[in-house]
Motif scaffolding. Structure first.
Motif, mmCIF file in Angstrom:
data_model
loop_
_atom_site.group_PDB
_atom_site.id
_atom_site.type_symbol
_atom_site.label_atom_id
_atom_site.label_comp_id
_atom_site.label_asym_id
_atom_site.label_seq_id
_atom_site.Cartn_x
_atom_site.Cartn_y
_atom_site.Cartn_z
ATOM 1 N N SER A 9 66.082 -6.580 53.208
ATOM 2 C CA SER A 9 66.034 -7.983 53.641
ATOM 3 C C SER A 9 65.677 -8.115 55.117
ATOM 4 C CB SER A 9 67.390 -8.651 53.379
ATOM 5 O OG SER A 9 68.410 -8.047 54.159
ATOM 6 N N LEU A 10 65.795 -7.014 55.871
ATOM 7 C CA LEU A 10 65.459 -7.024 57.303
ATOM 8 C C LEU A 10 64.086 -6.399 57.554
ATOM 9 C CD1 LEU A 10 68.939 -5.905 58.717
ATOM 10 C CD2 LEU A 10 68.025 -8.225 58.547
ATOM 11 N N THR A 11 63.194 -6.520 56.605
ATOM 12 C CA THR A 11 61.803 -6.026 56.705
ATOM 13 C C THR A 11 61.755 -4.522 56.937
ATOM 14 O OG1 THR A 11 61.581 -6.411 59.097
ATOM 15 C CG2 THR A 11 61.091 -8.260 57.642
ATOM 16 N N TRP A 12 62.698 -3.791 56.360
ATOM 17 C CA TRP A 12 62.714 -2.331 56.487
ATOM 18 C C TRP A 12 61.474 -1.700 55.863
ATOM 19 C CZ3 TRP A 12 63.652 1.299 52.357
ATOM 20 C CH2 TRP A 12 63.883 2.605 52.773
ATOM 21 N N LEU A 13 61.000 -2.258 54.757
ATOM 22 C CA LEU A 13 59.841 -1.685 54.077
ATOM 23 C C LEU A 13 58.597 -1.704 54.969
ATOM 24 C CD1 LEU A 13 60.266 -3.203 50.497
ATOM 25 C CD2 LEU A 13 60.566 -0.810 51.154
ATOM 26 N N ASN A 14 58.461 -2.741 55.757
ATOM 27 C CA ASN A 14 57.280 -2.843 56.618
ATOM 28 C C ASN A 14 57.282 -1.832 57.755
ATOM 29 O OD1 ASN A 14 56.439 -5.026 55.069
ATOM 30 N ND2 ASN A 14 57.450 -6.522 56.383
ATOM 31 N N MET A 20 62.714 -9.187 46.285
ATOM 32 C CA MET A 20 61.449 -9.194 45.553
ATOM 33 C C MET A 20 60.311 -9.717 46.415
ATOM 34 S SD MET A 20 61.447 -7.780 42.623
ATOM 35 C CE MET A 20 59.881 -8.395 42.017
ATOM 36 N N SER A 21 60.572 -10.694 47.266
ATOM 37 C CA SER A 21 59.506 -11.190 48.141
ATOM 38 C C SER A 21 59.064 -10.106 49.113
ATOM 39 C CB SER A 21 59.989 -12.427 48.901
ATOM 40 O OG SER A 21 61.087 -12.106 49.747
ATOM 41 N N GLN A 22 60.019 -9.340 49.642
ATOM 42 C CA GLN A 22 59.672 -8.225 50.529
ATOM 43 C C GLN A 22 58.914 -7.145 49.774
ATOM 44 O OE1 GLN A 22 60.089 -7.931 53.823
ATOM 45 N NE2 GLN A 22 61.096 -9.920 54.022
ATOM 46 N N LEU A 23 59.316 -6.893 48.533
ATOM 47 C CA LEU A 23 58.666 -5.852 47.743
ATOM 48 C C LEU A 23 57.235 -6.229 47.388
ATOM 49 C CD1 LEU A 23 59.239 -3.094 46.531
ATOM 50 C CD2 LEU A 23 60.056 -4.224 44.459
ATOM 51 N N VAL A 24 57.014 -7.482 47.042
ATOM 52 C CA VAL A 24 55.648 -7.923 46.712
ATOM 53 C C VAL A 24 54.738 -7.823 47.935
ATOM 54 C CG1 VAL A 24 54.269 -9.927 46.052
ATOM 55 C CG2 VAL A 24 56.349 -9.376 44.775
ATOM 56 N N MET A 25 55.226 -8.204 49.101
ATOM 57 C CA MET A 25 54.431 -8.050 50.328
ATOM 58 C C MET A 25 54.142 -6.575 50.614
ATOM 59 S SD MET A 25 55.794 -10.924 53.035
ATOM 60 C CE MET A 25 57.495 -10.378 53.026
ATOM 61 N N TRP A 53 53.857 -4.221 48.330
ATOM 62 C CA TRP A 53 52.842 -3.810 47.369
ATOM 63 C C TRP A 53 51.457 -4.287 47.797
ATOM 64 C CZ3 TRP A 53 56.107 -5.543 42.554
ATOM 65 C CH2 TRP A 53 57.055 -4.567 42.277
ATOM 66 N N ARG A 54 51.376 -5.509 48.235
ATOM 67 C CA ARG A 54 50.075 -6.055 48.619
ATOM 68 C C ARG A 54 49.456 -5.291 49.790
ATOM 69 N NH1 ARG A 54 51.353 -12.531 48.258
ATOM 70 N NH2 ARG A 54 50.717 -12.830 46.087
ATOM 71 N N SER A 55 50.285 -4.825 50.694
ATOM 72 C CA SER A 55 49.765 -4.154 51.883
ATOM 73 C C SER A 55 49.387 -2.702 51.629
ATOM 74 C CB SER A 55 50.801 -4.214 53.012
ATOM 75 O OG SER A 55 51.998 -3.555 52.628
ATOM 76 N N HIS A 56 49.859 -2.117 50.524
ATOM 77 C CA HIS A 56 49.629 -0.690 50.316
ATOM 78 C C HIS A 56 48.881 -0.342 49.042
ATOM 79 C CE1 HIS A 56 51.919 0.766 53.728
ATOM 80 N NE2 HIS A 56 52.905 -0.043 53.414
ATOM 81 N N LEU A 57 48.847 -1.239 48.062
ATOM 82 C CA LEU A 57 48.186 -0.888 46.815
ATOM 83 C C LEU A 57 46.681 -0.937 46.992
ATOM 84 C CD1 LEU A 57 48.538 -0.129 43.840
ATOM 85 C CD2 LEU A 57 48.326 -2.552 43.290
ATOM 86 N N LYS A 58 46.032 0.172 46.685
ATOM 87 C CA LYS A 58 44.576 0.240 46.799
ATOM 88 C C LYS A 58 43.959 -0.463 45.606
ATOM 89 C CE LYS A 58 40.740 3.540 47.090
ATOM 90 N NZ LYS A 58 40.361 4.969 47.055
ATOM 91 N N PRO A 59 43.062 -1.426 45.806
ATOM 92 C CA PRO A 59 42.465 -2.133 44.670
ATOM 93 C C PRO A 59 41.582 -1.208 43.847
ATOM 94 C CG PRO A 59 41.382 -2.742 46.726
ATOM 95 C CD PRO A 59 42.570 -1.909 47.109
ATOM 96 N N PHE A 60 41.598 -1.415 42.550
ATOM 97 C CA PHE A 60 40.777 -0.611 41.666
ATOM 98 C C PHE A 60 39.346 -1.146 41.672
ATOM 99 C CE2 PHE A 60 45.071 -0.105 40.092
ATOM 100 C CZ PHE A 60 45.134 1.270 39.909
ATOM 101 N N PRO A 61 38.370 -0.240 41.538
ATOM 102 C CA PRO A 61 36.976 -0.691 41.522
ATOM 103 C C PRO A 61 36.724 -1.643 40.359
ATOM 104 C CG PRO A 61 37.123 1.703 41.796
ATOM 105 C CD PRO A 61 38.490 1.218 41.452
#
Length: 768
Positions: A347-352, A415-420, A422-430
């Motif tokens: 909740s304290l933006t640890w993931l980032n 979940m909001s932190q987790l989705v952010m 994911w968005r910052s690290h998931l490589k888009p598929f071709p």
């Protein structure tokens, strides 16, 4: 020179299992270490016969001794005997000690030979003081010699613990002094690795009474290990010591992580775990702080993977035992403490604050192969591990909470932190469509790791069941608007179970054999997940159908449930027979559905069945499963009470209607009932369409099958519903075939009843 030849002959005899003919005293003298000689030897001797240590070899690894066949040793020994230096002789002695211990524990060796080995070990420990000499060899002066010495020391200590039920006093004193003296000039890594090796050997032994041995081993070290945990991770931690992944501090910390992993694995063997086995859970905040610090990435990765094993530890322990043990309470307390700490930092933006390594690992090299993408994206292993840690922490926290506001607050924040993240690290598929629905993240993140994927899916399913129960406990009868709002919320939160399941089926191309593999495999929790989901699907069938309709409406890409701009009429397209043929799929059979009269909301929910209470719990009734076919809780999982034989009752009016089945030869006018979706300023809107005639034979192949009641409506053809239910029906048929041939690994009767009930519900919508 004679001693070298005798050692070589002894080595060949031990490998071949030939009984040692001479007295035990003779062989113990051959194995007595001459530590008074320079351990390093001259430089030419180091390079002549022993390969130099690889970069970073300062950290010990659990390697097995690879020994050649006895027939291949004569020529090599003959060429080496004239040039062996004292260091190489010592390495041969250490190797021989470890091989003899392994042989003495083997049941394939004759009892007389094993007894002879035991006599030699007793002489080495009692008279030659080999344990003290091995301790003196530990240290950074010669990493290879130190590594071999620690392996031999661990083997002898374990042998003495197993055969004599006694703990080696010399080793115990060395370990206590080393841990208590940290951060002094002591060989910490070698000390930790030796203890780790002893624990692993104990866990691997199938005959040994593990509980008694582990308690004798760890009880004298319990308080010291907890103090060392505090010292290395908090009191004496300095990030400046970890600037290099090959520094001594890094080696010490990596060795300690390996020990923590061994302690975690060993806690299931004791009825009441020791403090050193619980400290990882109770003081996990030290590790969370280190992960977000500037230590080398290799340490962060090992800590993250260790946390993943912690959150999965309870699941695997439950799968291994169906009974409630004395350790259930401390384990629940420990996992809950870990979950609270994890969710607090998330909740304290640890993931980032955790930069995932941008460079992938490659076999035999640090560079990608020709043609590979040099920018491999984020480390997917760590991405999955971190995601699973957060999801499992949410599951445990929500399961043990009763306050609705606290539960929803924790879930939405995490979940909001987790989705952010994911968005910052998931490589888009071709050539992939943009990810616009939160429920799709799960299958994209975990699709390459089956066991993690189903653990994550099960966690979100259990969270959904708990939140759904709270939602309906708050009000006995939810209004249609409240039901719709709740379903929209589950999509926005990324935990709608029907969406998650359908996205996964899409990823595996609706292949029922993949699901069958998961059911047969003991490496995933798919069985538990599927049983829970099918029970939910049984009572939320209409929500499932509505989600399928949305997949069809957007032609396979389900859009966000957040407000969206209405599509332009000219941009909407109809599904044609030609497009279905090009897509390689059959048109779905006509499946009518009476829709809600709500003018503003998308119908995700229907009336709930009267058998809702307790349907998400696993209770026992079916006792026909073969005994011993499954571990404890999985056996009880299939032995649940089910009401599949009775029809589901509805609190409201039945909303399924029937239509006449049309001939397959397209003769005459065919009719199909469809539904259309449109947007309003706030939410999705589904409205019923009129029954429309299909085109007759000879029509233009590209013409639409239906005409729209309005420009902003698309009539779905229920392709997703057809494909998904067809996949489940094929799974049911495959399980039945294997069961008839007695090839299924457990009794699937109850599972087949659930699948049969789903098939019946589908057919009730489309009577034959």
């Amino acid at each position: 020179m004679m001693k070298i030849s005798l050692l070589q002959q002894m080595y060949k005899d031990v490998l071949a299992g030939i009984p040692l003919a001479k007295e035990s005293q003779h062989y113990s003298s051959l194995l007595t270490l001459s530590v008074e000689q320079p351990a390093g030897g001259d430089e030419s001797c180091h390079q002549r016969h022993l390969p130099p240590p690889a970069a970073g070899a300062g950290s010990h690894q659990d390697t097995d001794v690879v020994v050649p066949a006895a027939d291949d040793l004569s020529d090599s020994f003959a060429s080496m005997s004239s040039s062996l230096c004292p260091r190489e002789v010592m390495l041969l002695q250490l190797t021989l000690i470890k091989v003899m211990v392994a042989k003495a524990e083997s049941q394939q060796i004759e009892s007389s030979t094993r007894l002879k080995y035991c006599e030699i070990f007793v002489l080495l420990l009692k008279e030659a003081k080999t344990d003290s000499k091995l301790v003196s060899l530990l240290g950074p002066h010669d990493r290879l010699l130190s590594h071999m010495a620690s392996q031999s020391l661990a083997a002898l200590v374990y042998f003495q613990l197993k055969e004599e039920n006694a703990l080696n006093v010399t080793w115990l004193g060395f370990t206590l002094n080393t841990l208590l003296g940290f951060p002094g000039n002591t060989p910490v890594a070698d000390c930790l690795w030796t203890l780790t090796a002893i624990i692993k050997e104990t866990l691997r032994d199938a005959v040994l009474p593990k509980a008694g041995v582990l308690k004798k081993l760890l009880a004298p070290l319990d308080a010291v290990l907890e103090g060392f945990y505090n010292a290395i991770l908090f009191h004496h931690f300095d990030s400046h010591h970890y600037t290099s992944p090959y520094s001594e501090a890094t080696t010490n910390l990596i060795s300690f992580i390996d020990l923590l992993e061994a302690l975690l694995a060993s806690r299931t063997e004791l009825e009441l775990p020791l403090r050193c086995q619980r400290v990882l859970f109770l003081k996990v905040s030290y590790i969370l702080n280190l992960i977000s610090s500037s230590i080398p990435y290799v340490i962060k990765k090992k800590f993250i993977l260790l946390l993943k094993k912690c959150v999965l530890h309870k699941s695997r322990e439950d799968a291994g035992s169906g009974s409630v043990s004395l350790q259930a309470l401390p384990l629940c307390e420990d996992v809950l403490a870990l979950s609270n700490a994890v969710l607090q930092v998330v909740s304290l933006t640890w993931l980032n604050q955790i930069p995932l390594d941008e460079k992938s690992s490659y076999f035999g090299s640090s560079e990608p192969a020709p043609g590979d993408d040099p920018q491999g994206g984020s480390d997917q292993t760590v991405l999955r591990a971190l995601s699973l840690v957060v999801l499992k922490a949410l599951e445990f926290k929500i399961h043990n909470s009763t306050a609705e506001a606290e539960i929803k607050g924790d879930f939405e924040s995490s979940m909001s932190q987790l989705v952010m993240f994911w968005r910052s690290h998931l490589k888009p598929f071709p050539q992939s469509h943009p990810i616009v629905h939160h429920c799709e993240w799960l299958s994209l993140i975990f699709i390459e790791q089956d066991d993690d994927m189903w653990e994550a899916a099960k966690a979100l399913l259990l969270i959904y069941l708990k939140l759904d129960r709270l939602q309906h406990d708050a009000a006995d009868n939810l209004s249609q608007e409240e039901e719709d709002s709740w379903n929209i919320h589950t999509h926005a939160g990324g935990y709608n179970p029907h969406c998650i399941f359908l996205f996964f089926l899409e990823k595996i191309a609706f292949d029922s054999s993949v699901l069958l593999d998961f059911l047969i495999s003991s490496e995933t929790c798919f069985l538990e997940y599927l049983v829970r989901y099918l029970k939910l699907l049984r009572r939320e069938w209409h929500q499932f159908v509505a989600v399928c309709n949305h997949f069809d409406t957007k032609h396979g890409a389900l859009q966000s449930v957040s407000p969206a701009k209405p599509p332009h009429p000219e941009e909407q397209s109809c599904v044609t027979a030609e497009s279905l043929q090009n897509a390689g799929c059959e048109p779905a059979p006509p499946i009518p559905l009476s829709l809600s009269s709500s003018p503003d909301r998308c119908v995700f929910a229907a009336e709930r069945g009267a058998n809702e209470a307790g349907s998400d719990s696993l209770i026992s009734a079916d006792s026909a499963a073969r005994p011993g076919a499954l571990p404890g809780s999985l056996q009880s999982l299939l032995n649940y009470d089910s009401s599949e034989d009775s029809e589901l009752e509805s609190d409201g009016k039945e909303c399924l209607v029937n239509t006449k089945q049309v001939p397959a030869n397209n003769e005459g006018e065919k009719r199909r009932r469809g539904t259309g979706c449109s947007y309003t300023a706030d939410n999705w809107k589904i409205c019923t369409s009129e029954v429309l005639p299909l085109k007759q034979e000879g029509s233009h192949p590209s013409s639409c099958w239906t005409r729209m009641t309005s420009l902003d409506n698309i009539i779905p053809l229920r392709i997703m519903l057809y494909k998904s239910t067809k996949c489940l029906e094929e799974l049911q048929q495959a399980i039945s075939r294997l069961q008839r041939r007695n090839l299924f690994p457990y009794n699937p009767t109850a599972l087949l009843k659930l699948l049969s009930h789903i098939e019946k519900m589908r057919k009730n919508m489309n009577p034959q």
